[in-house]
Design an enzyme around this catalytic site. Sequence first.
Site, short mmCIF file in Angstrom:
data_model
loop_
_atom_site.label_atom_id
_atom_site.label_comp_id
_atom_site.label_asym_id
_atom_site.label_seq_id
_atom_site.Cartn_x
_atom_site.Cartn_y
_atom_site.Cartn_z
N GLY A 168 0.83 -1.21 0.00
CA GLY A 168 0.00 0.00 0.00
C GLY A 168 0.85 1.24 0.00
N ASN A 169 0.21 2.38 0.21
CA ASN A 169 0.96 3.63 0.28
C ASN A 169 0.32 4.52 1.34
OD1 ASN A 169 -1.06 5.46 -1.06
ND2 ASN A 169 -0.77 3.93 -2.66
N ARG A 170 0.90 5.67 1.56
CA ARG A 170 0.51 6.49 2.71
C ARG A 170 -0.54 7.55 2.39
NH1 ARG A 170 6.03 8.58 4.64
NH2 ARG A 170 4.72 9.81 6.03
N SER A 171 -1.16 7.47 1.23
CA SER A 171 -2.15 8.50 0.89
C SER A 171 -3.37 8.40 1.81
CB SER A 171 -2.58 8.32 -0.56
OG SER A 171 -3.58 9.24 -0.85
N ALA A 216 -3.53 7.82 -5.08
CA ALA A 216 -2.20 7.24 -5.28
C ALA A 216 -2.44 5.79 -5.70
CB ALA A 216 -1.41 7.31 -3.98
#
Length: 406
Positions: free
Chosen positions: A212-215, A279
């Site tokens: 995943g990502n931090r958005s 994102a």
Amino acid sequence: MDRSDKPRVVLGVSGGIAAYKACELLRRLTESGHDVRVVPTGSALRFVGEPTWAALSGNPVTTGVWEDVHEVPHVRIGQEADLVVVAPATADTLARAAHGLADDLLTNTLLTARCPVVFAPAMHTEMWEHPATAENVATLRRRGAVVIEPAVGRLTGKDTGKGRLPDPGEIFEVCRRVLARGAAPGRDLAGRHVVISAGGTREPLDPVRFLGNRSSGRQGYALARTAVARGARVTLVAANTALPDPAGADVVPVGTAVQLREAVLKAAEDADAVVMAAAVADFRPARYAQGKIKKREGQEPEPVALVRNPDVLAELSAARPRPGQVVVGFAAETDDVLANGRAKLARKGCDLLVVNEVGEDKTFGAAENEAVVLGADGSETPVPHGPKEALADTVWDAVVHMLNAG
Ligand code: CTP
């Protein structure tokens, strides 16, 4: 602040069970420095009594036009308002407003107000979908009012469907945005359908793990809120966000990049503009393990092979499902921000690219943002550090400019 310096808000309340939620909206408005005059309809008072409105607003509460006649309240309250918000707005109130009836203080106020007007309807799905209501809503929108789409969920009794009053905190956000923009051309996205993607995709490795990502989704949600306040019909494709649904937006939850692509392309079919603030993971694990991947004593873990995800922004920019559609991308860069942004704008083929610099402490999850909006026409609009709503408004300004020119 003296009462006379405060922005004046008229809170119209009509007779639906959601009237109790308007107390929370009233509290938010007064606590944030607005002078609120509550104007309930007669039937609203069957749900929540006059003392509640008077105590929470600190102002007198009347429903008819025959009290305090010497002060001519049926004209003065509307004339002096900076904003009128009707929450909940029943089918009956929408009908009376659309037809210009003036049989109580609220409808008189609606006729005399020259400030922005927001309606937050709440009713049963059948009433909302009835052609009479649909035509009344269309009439009010055509005249410049913001009519917030009801939320979907539990209704009175056993029913569920579209017709719930959105979260009062989110109605408050719409009011705040509408007030901030003042009078016309505030509703410059009226009649437009806009699609926004927000959040960050998660690409599963096994039933419990993902890449995943931090958005956080905040920028996308700010875009949705501001678009609602500017009169647009909004579809918000939300990837793994933990934020309250913006009032009036049709929220489509998704998980992976592939699901996001499907949802965005479907919503984009009749959209005037698509803003890709999400994102989206460029890669996903090549293999999904049906069972949880276990560690094995004395063995190194298997490397994770990745495959490319579809590039939704590039695909949309090339396809343009609707002629004249404006496509906007976002780019998070760590260095050579402008040069990388220009190259990316050309590569993706979108009309506008919002470029911001990211790092450990910048942008992700924060309420503020700083960016440059690059145009395919060579334009470059810097947006100073400020709330994500301010950046959102700059994006919509550019989109409106392109839509009106095209
Ligand atoms: N995007 C997309 N589909 C993807 C990846 C990104 O639609 N598979 C969109 C994002 O929503 C954003 C824009 O493309 O609007 C920029 O994404 P970014 O990942 O920064 O661009 P990339 O082309 O992947 O470039 P980089 O090499 O910097 O990762």
